[in-house]
Scaffold this active site. Structure first.
Site, PDB file in Angstrom:
ATOM      1  N   LYS A   1       0.845  -1.211   0.000  1.00  0.00           N
ATOM      2  CA  LYS A   1       0.000   0.000   0.000  1.00  0.00           C
ATOM      3  C   LYS A   1       0.875   1.254   0.000  1.00  0.00           C
ATOM      4  CE  LYS A   1      -0.463  -0.228   4.998  1.00  0.00           C
ATOM      5  NZ  LYS A   1      -1.180  -0.894   6.103  1.00  0.00           N
TER       6      LYS A   1
ATOM      7  N   ARG B   1     -10.226  -0.527  15.441  1.00  0.00           N
ATOM      8  CA  ARG B   1     -10.112   0.333  14.259  1.00  0.00           C
ATOM      9  C   ARG B   1     -11.035  -0.206  13.171  1.00  0.00           C
ATOM     10  NH1 ARG B   1      -4.462   1.114  11.003  1.00  0.00           N
ATOM     11  NH2 ARG B   1      -4.917  -1.055  10.457  1.00  0.00           N
TER      12      ARG B   1
ATOM     13  N   TYR C   1      14.129  30.938   4.208  1.00  0.00           N
ATOM     14  CA  TYR C   1      12.926  31.617   4.711  1.00  0.00           C
ATOM     15  C   TYR C   1      13.043  31.872   6.208  1.00  0.00           C
ATOM     16  CZ  TYR C   1      10.323  30.788   0.389  1.00  0.00           C
ATOM     17  OH  TYR C   1       9.879  30.783  -0.903  1.00  0.00           O
TER      18      TYR C   1
ATOM     19  N   MET D   1       9.868  24.377  -0.303  1.00  0.00           N
ATOM     20  CA  MET D   1       9.025  23.417  -1.020  1.00  0.00           C
ATOM     21  C   MET D   1       9.856  22.494  -1.918  1.00  0.00           C
ATOM     22  SD  MET D   1       5.693  24.089  -3.426  1.00  0.00           S
ATOM     23  CE  MET D   1       4.944  25.231  -2.289  1.00  0.00           C
TER      24      MET D   1
HETATM   25  C1  LIG Z   1      -0.279  -1.815   6.827  1.00  0.00           C
HETATM   26  C2  LIG Z   1      -0.795  -3.087   7.302  1.00  0.00           C
HETATM   27  C3  LIG Z   1       0.058  -4.182   7.523  1.00  0.00           C
HETATM   28  C4  LIG Z   1       1.561  -4.075   7.460  1.00  0.00           C
HETATM   29  O1  LIG Z   1       2.063  -3.543   8.661  1.00  0.00           O
HETATM   30  P1  LIG Z   1       3.646  -3.426   8.905  1.00  0.00           P
HETATM   31  O2  LIG Z   1       3.732  -2.921  10.284  1.00  0.00           O
HETATM   32  O3  LIG Z   1       4.143  -2.427   7.908  1.00  0.00           O
HETATM   33  O4  LIG Z   1       4.217  -4.762   8.686  1.00  0.00           O
HETATM   34  C5  LIG Z   1      -0.512  -5.401   7.837  1.00  0.00           C
HETATM   35  N1  LIG Z   1      -1.854  -5.542   7.955  1.00  0.00           N
HETATM   36  C6  LIG Z   1      -2.687  -4.510   7.793  1.00  0.00           C
HETATM   37  C7  LIG Z   1      -4.143  -4.731   7.943  1.00  0.00           C
HETATM   38  C8  LIG Z   1      -2.202  -3.247   7.478  1.00  0.00           C
HETATM   39  O5  LIG Z   1      -3.044  -2.221   7.326  1.00  0.00           O
END
Ligand SMILES: *Cc1c(COP(=O)(O)O)cnc(C)c1O
Length: 338
Positions: free
Chosen positions: A33, A117, A248, A293
């Protein structure tokens, strides 16, 4: 232009270590992700395929689509099907959303074992199985996520005990509602490295695979070397007299005559601005003044500067975590394999 290097050797070494812990390559589900934690989605997908990783985890259908050719199995954490895809599995995060999945969708049921969550409540397990059956979805797995795997304390064990109970009940419910054998998974990186004798069907590994895991010192993760380094190119140089100011707000004042150069990596590219006046590179070159930036100034005349090779060091200065430093890196920065 600033650029990122990805160290293939480090990445493959890490995957060797993770495979040992997970007991098999195909039990690793690599979390990709957020542009593969800033490393570059396609670059990492391609390396992972070359290594022999067959499973990936992403947040959205759009991400899943981009990496479809690289993996056999893709778990989408929070999205709904837009078109048919054999490889993609979808997460049920809330019992109220089960009705939104079209018939025959492959789904994995997320259960909230204490993080509060995402996921259905443990008390909703049977109702969820019943609704999944009624909706004619293909339930393949039941999983959970840890809130405290990277901290010492009893919460990690509490969630494990809760998930053990979920597993027991799910196996019975799978029989009762006529689902096939289910897969179970709960470990993120930290949980996998804290678990001796891992025995689940899969581990969802993100940060460890990129070599930036941070665990309490009771656990040893030093063998994992960061995969990503960030370099910036010089835009211009100038000589300063003692007392001249930089950037800046004129927040840096030269304490002696010196040469300062600006480099093409700023907060618009992902350099956390809170590091202003408070960062030195791995080669001990001092950042001067505020980060702009598209620029930052360093006490250097080099044409190319290694800004960081371990996101955790930047994170420490910025009082945040390596994950944020990495995912802040903009997608248009060139990624180069080394
Ligand atoms: C992001 C995520 C992971 C990975 O977590 P890490 O700490 O980066 O290994 C695993 N499971 C879920 C549901 C996540 O959202």
């Amino acid at each position: 232009m600033a650029f990122i290097t990805l160290n293939k050797n480090n990445f493959f070494n890490i995957l060797d270590i993770i495979s040992k812990r997970s007991k098999a390559k195909d039990k690793i589900a690599l979390v990709l992700k957020d542009n593969a934690y800033g490393h570059g989605l396609l670059e990492v997908a391609s390396l992972a395929q070359e290594y022999g990783i067959s499973r990936a985890v992403v947040q959205s259908v759009a991400e899943a689509k981009k990496i479809e050719d690289f993996f056999e199995y893709i778990l989408v954490l929070a999205d709904f099907p837009k078109e048919k895809s054999k490889k993609t599995r979808y997460t049920i995060n809330d019992i109220k959303t089960i009705k939104q999945f079209p018939k025959n969708t492959k789904v994995e049921l997320k259960v909230d074992t204490g993080m509060h969550r995402n996921g259905i409540a443990m008390s909703e397990l049977e109702a969820a199985f019943e609704m999944i059956k009624k909706q004619e979805l293909r339930l393949e797995a039941v999983f959970t996520h840890h809130g405290c795997a990277d901290e010492l304390g009893e919460f990690f064990d509490l969630q494990n005990r809760n998930f053990d109970e979920v597993k027991r009940s799910s196996k019975e419910l799978a029989k009762k509602y006529g689902f096939g054998e289910l897969r179970f998974h709960s470990c993120n990186s930290a949980a996998l490295f804290r678990t001796e004798n891992f025995d689940e069907d899969m581990a969802r590994v993100g940060i460890a695979a990129y070599g930036c895991m941070q665990l309490p010192s009771a656990f040893d993760e030093k063998a994992l070397k960061p995969v990503l380094s960030l370099f910036a190119k010089k835009i211009s140089s100038r000589e300063l007299k003692k007392g001249d100011r930089v950037g800046y707000g004129a927040t840096y004042t030269a304490d002696k005559d010196c040469v300062v150069s600006s480099y093409d990596f700023g907060y618009g590219d992902g350099f956390l601005r809170v590091c202003s006046n408070n960062y030195s590179t791995p080669n001990n070159i001092k950042l001067l003044g505020r980060i702009s930036m598209d620029n930052s100034s360093f006490l250097s005349d080099e044409n190319e500067l290694l800004i960081f090779d371990d996101a955790r060091v930047v994170a420490r200065e910025a009082k945040t975590i390596g994950y944020e430093v990495l995912t802040s890196l903009k997608a248009d920065i060139k990624r180069v394999l080394v």
